[in-house]
Design a protein around this motif. Structure first.
Motif, PDB file in Angstrom:
ATOM      1  N   CYS A  14      -7.362  65.154  11.223  1.00 34.41           N
ATOM      2  CA  CYS A  14      -6.830  64.998   9.883  1.00 34.41           C
ATOM      3  C   CYS A  14      -7.973  64.621   8.947  1.00 34.41           C
ATOM      4  O   CYS A  14      -8.728  63.703   9.218  1.00 34.41           O
TER       5      CYS A  14
ATOM      6  N   CYS B 241      -1.980  65.566   7.004  1.00 34.10           N
ATOM      7  CA  CYS B 241      -1.546  64.969   8.268  1.00 34.10           C
ATOM      8  C   CYS B 241      -0.459  65.826   8.912  1.00 34.10           C
ATOM      9  O   CYS B 241       0.535  66.148   8.277  1.00 34.10           O
TER      10      CYS B 241
ATOM     11  N   ALA C 227      -0.059  60.324  14.413  1.00 29.94           N
ATOM     12  CA  ALA C 227      -1.390  59.785  14.735  1.00 29.94           C
ATOM     13  C   ALA C 227      -2.360  60.016  13.579  1.00 29.94           C
ATOM     14  O   ALA C 227      -3.221  59.162  13.303  1.00 29.94           O
ATOM     15  N   ASP C 228      -2.229  61.140  12.897  1.00 26.93           N
ATOM     16  CA  ASP C 228      -3.077  61.418  11.731  1.00 26.93           C
ATOM     17  C   ASP C 228      -2.808  60.412  10.613  1.00 26.93           C
ATOM     18  O   ASP C 228      -3.733  59.949   9.945  1.00 26.93           O
ATOM     19  N   CYS C 229      -1.545  60.068  10.406  1.00 28.76           N
ATOM     20  CA  CYS C 229      -1.175  59.098   9.368  1.00 28.76           C
ATOM     21  C   CYS C 229      -1.808  57.737   9.655  1.00 28.76           C
ATOM     22  O   CYS C 229      -2.336  57.087   8.754  1.00 28.76           O
ATOM     23  N   TRP C 230      -1.725  57.329  10.920  1.00 29.99           N
ATOM     24  CA  TRP C 230      -2.323  56.051  11.300  1.00 29.99           C
ATOM     25  C   TRP C 230      -3.823  56.056  11.058  1.00 29.99           C
ATOM     26  O   TRP C 230      -4.388  55.075  10.566  1.00 29.99           O
ATOM     27  N   LYS C 231      -4.505  57.148  11.394  1.00 28.43           N
ATOM     28  CA  LYS C 231      -5.961  57.230  11.186  1.00 28.43           C
ATOM     29  C   LYS C 231      -6.305  57.057   9.717  1.00 28.43           C
ATOM     30  O   LYS C 231      -7.234  56.328   9.361  1.00 28.43           O
ATOM     31  N   VAL C 232      -5.561  57.732   8.853  1.00 27.76           N
ATOM     32  CA  VAL C 232      -5.812  57.650   7.413  1.00 27.76           C
ATOM     33  C   VAL C 232      -5.566  56.232   6.905  1.00 27.76           C
ATOM     34  O   VAL C 232      -6.386  55.665   6.183  1.00 27.76           O
TER      35      VAL C 232
ATOM     36  N   LEU D 255      -5.396  53.262   8.576  1.00 26.80           N
ATOM     37  CA  LEU D 255      -6.286  52.241   9.126  1.00 26.80           C
ATOM     38  C   LEU D 255      -7.704  52.374   8.573  1.00 26.80           C
ATOM     39  O   LEU D 255      -8.373  51.369   8.314  1.00 26.80           O
ATOM     40  N   ALA D 256      -8.140  53.612   8.354  1.00 26.94           N
ATOM     41  CA  ALA D 256      -9.465  53.812   7.750  1.00 26.94           C
ATOM     42  C   ALA D 256      -9.477  53.284   6.319  1.00 26.94           C
ATOM     43  O   ALA D 256     -10.438  52.633   5.889  1.00 26.94           O
TER      44      ALA D 256
ATOM     45  N   PRO E 177     -12.231  48.763  14.739  1.00 27.46           N
ATOM     46  CA  PRO E 177     -12.123  49.882  15.682  1.00 27.46           C
ATOM     47  C   PRO E 177     -11.109  49.649  16.803  1.00 27.46           C
ATOM     48  O   PRO E 177     -10.635  50.597  17.411  1.00 27.46           O
TER      49      PRO E 177
ATOM     50  N   PRO F 283      -2.694  51.638  16.585  1.00 25.20           N
ATOM     51  CA  PRO F 283      -1.843  52.337  15.610  1.00 25.20           C
ATOM     52  C   PRO F 283      -0.365  51.993  15.828  1.00 25.20           C
ATOM     53  O   PRO F 283       0.406  52.779  16.356  1.00 25.20           O
TER      54      PRO F 283
END
Length: 123
Positions: free
Chosen positions: A1, A25, A29-34, A36-37, A43, A47
């Motif tokens: 993503c 997304c 999992a893509d939503c969580w990456k965005v 949290l970043a 690190p 998620p």
């Protein structure tokens, strides 16, 4: 993503606004990456909503309260399909519900509230 739009703005009396564009997304999992970043989570941040609550209440992220998380999500994402859009929409609504419940429960009793706004883009 790929994070299409992710910015942290200072608003008013030190309130931060995190703007997320979830249009790229395809899965949760893509939503969580965005998210949290954007929050500057460590690190090892899991998620999950429980881990997010702990990190927000405990001020463990680079972006701390008070904060508004603004989610921009188009009503249709051609590359994702109806099931993917429903999953991303459900995740965004759940995130909003979690923060509203924290507010009702008094988790932000220090007046440094965190909230989530979901904007459905007409595109």
């Amino acid at each position: 993503c790929v994070v299409v739009c992710c910015s942290v703005l200072q608003c008013g009396l030190f309130r931060r606004r995190v703007q997320l564009d979830l249009s790229s997304c395809k899965v949760i999992a893509d939503c969580w990456k965005v998210l949290l970043a954007a929050l500057g989570a460590g690190p090892k941040h899991l998620p999950s909503f429980d881990a997010l609550v702990d990190s927000m209440v405990g001020d463990h992220n680079a972006v701390q309260r008070p904060v508004t998380i603004q989610i921009q999500l188009p009503k249709k994402i051609p590359s994702v399909g109806a099931q993917g859009v429903a999953a991303v929409k459900g995740w965004a609504e759940r995130l909003q519900d979690v923060f509203e419940q924290l507010h009702r429960d008094g988790a932000f009793d220090d007046c440094r509230r965190a909230r989530v706004l979901v904007d459905w883009l007409h595109c």
